[in-house]
Design a protein around this motif. Structure first.
Motif, PDB file in Angstrom:
ATOM      1  N   SER A  67      55.741  22.930  -6.362  1.00  0.00           N
ATOM      2  CA  SER A  67      55.606  21.731  -7.172  1.00  0.00           C
ATOM      3  C   SER A  67      55.231  20.579  -6.266  1.00  0.00           C
ATOM      4  N   SER A  68      54.210  19.828  -6.665  1.00  0.00           N
ATOM      5  CA  SER A  68      53.822  18.677  -5.856  1.00  0.00           C
ATOM      6  C   SER A  68      53.625  17.430  -6.698  1.00  0.00           C
ATOM      7  N   TYR A  69      53.741  17.581  -8.017  1.00  0.00           N
ATOM      8  CA  TYR A  69      53.421  16.462  -8.898  1.00  0.00           C
ATOM      9  C   TYR A  69      54.618  15.884  -9.644  1.00  0.00           C
ATOM     10  N   GLY A  70      55.640  16.692  -9.888  1.00  0.00           N
ATOM     11  CA  GLY A  70      56.699  16.253 -10.796  1.00  0.00           C
ATOM     12  C   GLY A  70      56.090  16.016 -12.160  1.00  0.00           C
ATOM     13  N   ALA A  71      56.429  14.926 -12.797  1.00  0.00           N
ATOM     14  CA  ALA A  71      55.868  14.647 -14.123  1.00  0.00           C
ATOM     15  C   ALA A  71      54.728  13.631 -14.033  1.00  0.00           C
ATOM     16  N   ALA A  72      54.315  13.277 -12.802  1.00  0.00           N
ATOM     17  CA  ALA A  72      53.260  12.271 -12.636  1.00  0.00           C
ATOM     18  C   ALA A  72      51.889  12.940 -12.633  1.00  0.00           C
ATOM     19  N   THR A  73      50.832  12.145 -12.502  1.00  0.00           N
ATOM     20  CA  THR A  73      49.487  12.715 -12.522  1.00  0.00           C
ATOM     21  C   THR A  73      48.796  12.624 -11.167  1.00  0.00           C
ATOM     22  N   LYS A  74      49.509  12.266 -10.119  1.00  0.00           N
ATOM     23  CA  LYS A  74      48.934  12.276  -8.766  1.00  0.00           C
ATOM     24  C   LYS A  74      49.903  12.960  -7.811  1.00  0.00           C
ATOM     25  N   SER A  75      49.340  13.691  -6.840  1.00  0.00           N
ATOM     26  CA  SER A  75      50.183  14.449  -5.922  1.00  0.00           C
ATOM     27  C   SER A  75      51.050  13.526  -5.077  1.00  0.00           C
ATOM     28  N   THR A  76      52.300  13.950  -4.869  1.00  0.00           N
ATOM     29  CA  THR A  76      53.196  13.161  -4.021  1.00  0.00           C
ATOM     30  C   THR A  76      52.967  13.502  -2.551  1.00  0.00           C
ATOM     31  N   GLY A  77      52.313  14.657  -2.315  1.00  0.00           N
ATOM     32  CA  GLY A  77      52.112  15.106  -0.938  1.00  0.00           C
ATOM     33  C   GLY A  77      53.284  15.933  -0.437  1.00  0.00           C
ATOM     34  N   ILE A  78      54.373  15.894  -1.173  1.00  0.00           N
ATOM     35  CA  ILE A  78      55.530  16.698  -0.776  1.00  0.00           C
ATOM     36  C   ILE A  78      55.512  17.981  -1.600  1.00  0.00           C
ATOM     37  N   VAL A  79      55.289  19.096  -0.912  1.00  0.00           N
ATOM     38  CA  VAL A  79      55.200  20.362  -1.625  1.00  0.00           C
ATOM     39  C   VAL A  79      56.554  21.051  -1.557  1.00  0.00           C
ATOM     40  N   LYS A  80      57.080  21.357  -2.726  1.00  0.00           N
ATOM     41  CA  LYS A  80      58.385  22.007  -2.780  1.00  0.00           C
ATOM     42  C   LYS A  80      58.179  23.467  -3.169  1.00  0.00           C
ATOM     43  N   ILE A  81      58.734  24.394  -2.388  1.00  0.00           N
ATOM     44  CA  ILE A  81      58.649  25.807  -2.784  1.00  0.00           C
ATOM     45  C   ILE A  81      59.801  26.107  -3.726  1.00  0.00           C
ATOM     46  N   ILE A  82      59.435  26.448  -4.947  1.00  0.00           N
ATOM     47  CA  ILE A  82      60.453  26.739  -5.951  1.00  0.00           C
ATOM     48  C   ILE A  82      60.727  28.242  -5.984  1.00  0.00           C
ATOM     49  N   LYS A  83      59.660  29.021  -5.775  1.00  0.00           N
ATOM     50  CA  LYS A  83      59.829  30.472  -5.640  1.00  0.00           C
ATOM     51  C   LYS A  83      58.919  30.966  -4.522  1.00  0.00           C
ATOM     52  N   ASP A  84      59.497  31.620  -3.545  1.00  0.00           N
ATOM     53  CA  ASP A  84      58.711  32.152  -2.438  1.00  0.00           C
ATOM     54  C   ASP A  84      58.192  33.547  -2.798  1.00  0.00           C
ATOM     55  N   LEU A  85      57.312  34.072  -1.939  1.00  0.00           N
ATOM     56  CA  LEU A  85      56.752  35.408  -2.158  1.00  0.00           C
ATOM     57  C   LEU A  85      57.835  36.471  -2.008  1.00  0.00           C
ATOM     58  N   ASP A  86      57.631  37.605  -2.703  1.00  0.00           N
ATOM     59  CA  ASP A  86      58.554  38.740  -2.537  1.00  0.00           C
ATOM     60  C   ASP A  86      58.068  39.671  -1.432  1.00  0.00           C
ATOM     61  N   VAL A  87      56.755  39.611  -1.161  1.00  0.00           N
ATOM     62  CA  VAL A  87      56.108  40.591  -0.285  1.00  0.00           C
ATOM     63  C   VAL A  87      55.758  39.946   1.052  1.00  0.00           C
ATOM     64  N   PRO A  88      55.960  40.645   2.183  1.00  0.00           N
ATOM     65  CA  PRO A  88      55.512  40.081   3.459  1.00  0.00           C
ATOM     66  C   PRO A  88      53.985  40.033   3.528  1.00  0.00           C
ATOM     67  N   VAL A  89      53.445  38.976   4.110  1.00  0.00           N
ATOM     68  CA  VAL A  89      51.974  38.844   4.151  1.00  0.00           C
ATOM     69  C   VAL A  89      51.399  39.256   5.495  1.00  0.00           C
ATOM     70  N   GLU A  90      52.250  39.564   6.452  1.00  0.00           N
ATOM     71  CA  GLU A  90      51.767  39.893   7.798  1.00  0.00           C
ATOM     72  C   GLU A  90      50.739  41.035   7.745  1.00  0.00           C
ATOM     73  N   GLY A  91      49.576  40.793   8.335  1.00  0.00           N
ATOM     74  CA  GLY A  91      48.536  41.815   8.404  1.00  0.00           C
ATOM     75  C   GLY A  91      47.770  42.033   7.107  1.00  0.00           C
ATOM     76  N   ARG A  92      48.067  41.244   6.068  1.00  0.00           N
ATOM     77  CA  ARG A  92      47.421  41.454   4.764  1.00  0.00           C
ATOM     78  C   ARG A  92      46.217  40.537   4.581  1.00  0.00           C
ATOM     79  N   ASP A  93      45.258  41.045   3.801  1.00  0.00           N
ATOM     80  CA  ASP A  93      44.176  40.185   3.315  1.00  0.00           C
ATOM     81  C   ASP A  93      44.714  39.472   2.088  1.00  0.00           C
ATOM     82  N   VAL A  94      44.886  38.166   2.220  1.00  0.00           N
ATOM     83  CA  VAL A  94      45.535  37.398   1.147  1.00  0.00           C
ATOM     84  C   VAL A  94      44.498  36.567   0.388  1.00  0.00           C
ATOM     85  N   LEU A  95      44.582  36.634  -0.918  1.00  0.00           N
ATOM     86  CA  LEU A  95      43.743  35.784  -1.766  1.00  0.00           C
ATOM     87  C   LEU A  95      44.665  34.866  -2.569  1.00  0.00           C
TER      88      LEU A  95
END
Ligand code: 5GP
Length: 179
Positions: A67-95
């Protein structure tokens, strides 16, 4: 809900065609590989669902909520991770599948995070781009539509959690977000 829309910018049909085109390009890029496709929630959920159906190579998928916007219409610049990945990305081709890039702050944060976790490659596909809003030097590898510097809703994009289920992308009447 439809009554709150001032103008439809991109129709359902145009989105469908563009998603299929992006799917063809990504299938060619990832031929012979098994990319990890990451949906950036919540905004990209519809794009992700439609896009993966058009990709013809085997993929794995995962979800990340930021989340970076809250309820506003411009980015705050502060990115909050609400849910992280379940899978490790090391060595993966990530899209990374993004709904829209505006300032670029959210994406630059995500790319740095994936690089720190030693992804083999990191590519970005975004359905919408508002280059006028950019405050960091960053571009997606695949872009659907370039939009003007307007706040848009629909096809996954919300205003205060509403309008995500509109099948097209449009601009709200000014009185909706100024009141
Ligand atoms: P950025 O960090 O690039 O400024 O913003 C990226 C995120 O902000 C997007 O993933 C999206 O969730 C949200 N965002 C940016 N522009 C818009 C917009 O026009 N409408 C909506 N609903 N969300 C936006």
């Amino acid at each position: 809900m439809q009554n709150d829309i001032l103008e439809v910018l991109i129709s359902e049909e145009d989105i469908r065609e563009k998603v299929a085109e992006l799917g063809r390009k990504l299938s060619a890029e990832y031929a012979g590989r098994n990319p990890l496709v990451i949906c950036v929630l919540k905004g990209a959920f519809i794009f992700m669902a439609d896009l993966v159906k058009t990709i013809t190579v085997p993929i794995e998928l995962d979800f990340m909520a930021v989340s970076s916007y809250g309820a506003a219409t411009k980015s705050t610049g502060i990115v909050k991770i609400i849910k992280d990945l379940d899978v490790p990305v090391e060595g993966r081709d990530v899209l990374i599948v993004e709904d829209i890039i505006d300032s670029g702050l959210t994406l630059s944060y995500l790319i740095e995070m994936l690089n720190n976790r030693n992804a083999k490659s990191t590519r970005v596909v975004t359905l919408f781009d508002k280059p006028v809003g950019r405050t960091v030097d960053l571009q997606a590898d695949y872009t659907g539509f370039i939009l003007p510097d307007a706040f848009v809703v629909g096809y996954g994009l919300d205003f205060a959690e509403k309008y995500r289920n509109l099948p097209y992308v449009g601009v709200l009447k000014p009185e909706i977000y100024t009141t």
